[in-house]
Design a protein around this motif. Structure first.
Motif, PDB file in Angstrom:
ATOM      1  N   ARG A 174     -81.695 120.415 -33.207  1.00 13.50           N
ATOM      2  CA  ARG A 174     -82.455 119.182 -33.240  1.00 13.50           C
ATOM      3  C   ARG A 174     -83.655 119.302 -33.900  1.00 13.50           C
ATOM      4  O   ARG A 174     -84.456 120.205 -33.389  1.00 13.50           O
ATOM      5  CB  ARG A 174     -82.327 118.725 -31.833  1.00 13.50           C
ATOM      6  N   ASP A 175     -84.045 118.625 -34.898  1.00 14.58           N
ATOM      7  CA  ASP A 175     -85.086 118.813 -35.416  1.00 14.58           C
ATOM      8  C   ASP A 175     -85.566 117.475 -36.150  1.00 14.58           C
ATOM      9  O   ASP A 175     -85.534 116.974 -37.334  1.00 14.58           O
ATOM     10  CB  ASP A 175     -85.058 119.629 -36.967  1.00 14.58           C
ATOM     11  N   CYS A 176     -86.021 116.374 -35.119  1.00 16.96           N
ATOM     12  CA  CYS A 176     -86.225 114.976 -35.453  1.00 16.96           C
ATOM     13  C   CYS A 176     -87.325 114.865 -36.280  1.00 16.96           C
ATOM     14  O   CYS A 176     -87.526 113.436 -36.871  1.00 16.96           O
ATOM     15  CB  CYS A 176     -86.448 114.264 -34.048  1.00 16.96           C
ATOM     16  N   ALA A 177     -88.152 115.765 -36.281  1.00 19.66           N
ATOM     17  CA  ALA A 177     -89.551 115.752 -37.187  1.00 19.66           C
ATOM     18  C   ALA A 177     -89.123 115.592 -38.615  1.00 19.66           C
ATOM     19  O   ALA A 177     -89.873 114.648 -39.395  1.00 19.66           O
ATOM     20  CB  ALA A 177     -90.500 116.656 -36.883  1.00 19.66           C
ATOM     21  N   THR A 178     -88.237 116.072 -38.928  1.00 21.88           N
ATOM     22  CA  THR A 178     -87.485 116.087 -40.445  1.00 21.88           C
ATOM     23  C   THR A 178     -86.635 114.727 -40.520  1.00 21.88           C
ATOM     24  O   THR A 178     -86.275 114.550 -41.698  1.00 21.88           O
ATOM     25  CB  THR A 178     -86.918 117.193 -40.798  1.00 21.88           C
ATOM     26  N   LYS A 179     -86.371 114.111 -39.691  1.00 25.34           N
ATOM     27  CA  LYS A 179     -85.450 112.989 -39.347  1.00 25.34           C
ATOM     28  C   LYS A 179     -84.019 113.381 -40.058  1.00 25.34           C
ATOM     29  O   LYS A 179     -83.161 112.791 -40.655  1.00 25.34           O
ATOM     30  CB  LYS A 179     -85.954 111.976 -40.250  1.00 25.34           C
ATOM     31  N   GLN A 180     -83.563 114.836 -39.935  1.00 24.73           N
ATOM     32  CA  GLN A 180     -82.243 115.012 -39.989  1.00 24.73           C
ATOM     33  C   GLN A 180     -81.469 114.956 -38.896  1.00 24.73           C
ATOM     34  O   GLN A 180     -81.952 114.786 -37.812  1.00 24.73           O
ATOM     35  CB  GLN A 180     -82.389 116.643 -40.371  1.00 24.73           C
ATOM     36  N   PRO A 181     -80.068 114.809 -39.149  1.00 24.15           N
ATOM     37  CA  PRO A 181     -79.079 114.500 -37.916  1.00 24.15           C
ATOM     38  C   PRO A 181     -79.329 115.559 -36.972  1.00 24.15           C
ATOM     39  O   PRO A 181     -79.525 116.632 -37.328  1.00 24.15           O
ATOM     40  CB  PRO A 181     -77.920 114.044 -38.482  1.00 24.15           C
ATOM     41  N   MET A 182     -79.063 115.425 -35.689  1.00 26.05           N
ATOM     42  CA  MET A 182     -78.755 116.500 -34.889  1.00 26.05           C
ATOM     43  C   MET A 182     -77.337 116.879 -35.127  1.00 26.05           C
ATOM     44  O   MET A 182     -76.372 116.174 -35.219  1.00 26.05           O
ATOM     45  CB  MET A 182     -78.949 116.111 -33.252  1.00 26.05           C
ATOM     46  N   THR A 183     -77.174 118.093 -34.652  1.00 24.84           N
ATOM     47  CA  THR A 183     -75.711 118.880 -34.785  1.00 24.84           C
ATOM     48  C   THR A 183     -75.509 119.653 -33.451  1.00 24.84           C
ATOM     49  O   THR A 183     -76.432 120.217 -32.790  1.00 24.84           O
ATOM     50  CB  THR A 183     -75.634 119.797 -35.886  1.00 24.84           C
ATOM     51  N   ALA A 184     -74.354 119.645 -33.389  1.00 26.54           N
ATOM     52  CA  ALA A 184     -73.706 120.220 -31.682  1.00 26.54           C
ATOM     53  C   ALA A 184     -72.314 120.789 -32.010  1.00 26.54           C
ATOM     54  O   ALA A 184     -71.580 119.920 -32.948  1.00 26.54           O
ATOM     55  CB  ALA A 184     -73.894 119.389 -30.775  1.00 26.54           C
ATOM     56  N   SER A 185     -71.940 121.633 -31.546  1.00 22.45           N
ATOM     57  CA  SER A 185     -70.576 122.082 -31.510  1.00 22.45           C
ATOM     58  C   SER A 185     -69.751 122.014 -30.248  1.00 22.45           C
ATOM     59  O   SER A 185     -70.445 122.033 -29.125  1.00 22.45           O
ATOM     60  CB  SER A 185     -70.716 123.995 -31.766  1.00 22.45           C
ATOM     61  N   SER A 206     -72.102 115.459 -35.212  1.00 29.15           N
ATOM     62  CA  SER A 206     -73.502 115.305 -35.713  1.00 29.15           C
ATOM     63  C   SER A 206     -73.756 113.857 -35.211  1.00 29.15           C
ATOM     64  O   SER A 206     -73.145 113.150 -34.777  1.00 29.15           O
ATOM     65  CB  SER A 206     -73.928 115.177 -37.281  1.00 29.15           C
ATOM     66  N   ALA A 207     -75.483 113.571 -34.802  1.00 32.64           N
ATOM     67  CA  ALA A 207     -75.433 112.156 -34.546  1.00 32.64           C
ATOM     68  C   ALA A 207     -77.256 112.236 -34.963  1.00 32.64           C
ATOM     69  O   ALA A 207     -77.964 113.072 -35.181  1.00 32.64           O
ATOM     70  CB  ALA A 207     -75.694 112.291 -32.732  1.00 32.64           C
ATOM     71  N   PRO A 216     -77.183 110.117 -27.557  1.00 31.69           N
ATOM     72  CA  PRO A 216     -76.973 110.210 -28.796  1.00 31.69           C
ATOM     73  C   PRO A 216     -75.396 109.769 -29.016  1.00 31.69           C
ATOM     74  O   PRO A 216     -74.652 109.901 -28.422  1.00 31.69           O
ATOM     75  CB  PRO A 216     -76.895 111.805 -29.375  1.00 31.69           C
ATOM     76  N   GLN A 217     -75.373 109.211 -30.443  1.00 32.38           N
ATOM     77  CA  GLN A 217     -73.857 108.800 -30.683  1.00 32.38           C
ATOM     78  C   GLN A 217     -73.163 109.901 -31.524  1.00 32.38           C
ATOM     79  O   GLN A 217     -73.261 109.882 -32.972  1.00 32.38           O
ATOM     80  CB  GLN A 217     -73.948 107.346 -31.144  1.00 32.38           C
ATOM     81  N   TRP A 218     -72.329 110.611 -31.059  1.00 35.91           N
ATOM     82  CA  TRP A 218     -72.034 111.834 -31.670  1.00 35.91           C
ATOM     83  C   TRP A 218     -70.675 111.427 -32.706  1.00 35.91           C
ATOM     84  O   TRP A 218     -69.898 110.531 -32.069  1.00 35.91           O
ATOM     85  CB  TRP A 218     -71.451 113.043 -30.825  1.00 35.91           C
ATOM     86  N   ALA A 219     -70.593 111.962 -33.695  1.00 37.00           N
ATOM     87  CA  ALA A 219     -69.449 111.788 -34.661  1.00 37.00           C
ATOM     88  C   ALA A 219     -69.089 113.128 -35.210  1.00 37.00           C
ATOM     89  O   ALA A 219     -69.825 113.824 -35.458  1.00 37.00           O
ATOM     90  CB  ALA A 219     -69.611 110.672 -35.742  1.00 37.00           C
ATOM     91  N   ARG A 220     -67.617 113.344 -35.420  1.00 36.77           N
ATOM     92  CA  ARG A 220     -67.179 114.581 -36.271  1.00 36.77           C
ATOM     93  C   ARG A 220     -68.063 114.556 -37.615  1.00 36.77           C
ATOM     94  O   ARG A 220     -68.126 113.573 -38.350  1.00 36.77           O
ATOM     95  CB  ARG A 220     -65.682 114.435 -36.289  1.00 36.77           C
ATOM     96  N   ALA A 221     -68.474 115.784 -37.830  1.00 37.45           N
ATOM     97  CA  ALA A 221     -69.064 115.947 -39.142  1.00 37.45           C
ATOM     98  C   ALA A 221     -68.054 115.886 -40.272  1.00 37.45           C
ATOM     99  O   ALA A 221     -66.853 116.204 -40.083  1.00 37.45           O
ATOM    100  CB  ALA A 221     -69.762 117.092 -39.043  1.00 37.45           C
TER     101      ALA A 221
END
Length: 224
Positions: A174-185, A206-207, A216-221
């Motif tokens: 998670r790096d929201c400062a860069t406004k990139q999506p979060m990722t989780a496995s 990703s979300a 967060p609203q997770w969806a398959r990458a």
């Protein structure tokens, strides 16, 4: 990749979730009172400091240890009632990185004390190969300037060593400062025949980064 049919007759339809890193579960930690904490640490460290402010420059032997997590199970042999403690050694003057150790006790007796992959929590325990001994899933959370990265490693005691069963690498970012999506496995495994190691696959999700407190609203990458 999808699971293929194994010698035991299992197929991808029988895969099970090992751990879902989309959820923010607390690490395992049996309730420890001050007396138990002191007993565990003093057994492992004959001399240690209780506060990092007590560290003296240039003295390598000084440590400020802390118990990061603990779990109950059978870790060094089947059928035993044991407690495993994840300990941050907390060297005052580390030459490289700080050291993490896993110590196992039978009641008040220390059974083993070994260096472990760097970790900040015991996420879960299992008996994946059915040998009556528990594996431990270790998680390391690293914080930066607004970001959070988690990695995970599955370990087990094997005779006189602590063996890495699987290194899952990065499992959350998670790096929201860069406004990139979060990722989780989401890590899955195929139950193996007794005595054999399981096979693992990882689903990546990703979300969008949300405000604190929002789910967060997770969806398959893509490509998963």
């Amino acid at each position: 990749e999808p699971f293929s049919r194994s010698n035991s007759g299992f197929s991808s339809l029988e895969k099970k979730v090992l751990y879902d890193f989309r959820s923010d579960k607390p690490g395992l930690r049996t309730k420890l009172d001050a007396a138990t904490t002191r007993k565990v640490l003093s057994t492992i460290f004959p001399a240690y400091l209780s506060d990092a402010q007590q560290c003296k420059t240039g003295t390598d032997a000084q440590v400020v240890p802390a118990i990061l997590g603990s779990a109950e199970g059978s870790f060094t042999a089947a059928g035993l009632k044991q407690t495993a403690y994840l300990i941050d050694v907390g060297e005052c003057n580390p030459h490289t990185a700080y050291t993490t150790r896993l110590a196992v006790f039978n009641s008040d007796k220390l059974v083993t004390n070994m260096e472990a992959p760097r970790a900040s929590a015991i996420a879960a325990t299992y008996d994946l190969n059915g040998d009556g001994k528990n594996e431990l899933l270790l998680e390391l959370a690293g914080f930066g300037q607004g970001d959070l990265v988690k990695t995970a490693t599955l370990v087990a005691f094997d005779q006189d060593k602590l063996a890495v069963q699987e290194d899952f690498g990065e499992v959350y970012h998670r790096d929201c400062a860069t406004k990139q999506p979060m990722t989780a496995s989401v890590v899955n495994y195929l139950p193996p025949p007794k005595g054999q190691k399981p096979r693992f696959t990882v689903e990546l999700y990703s979300a969008p980064c949300l405000a604190k407190g929002e789910q967060p609203q997770w969806a398959r990458a893509a490509g998963q």
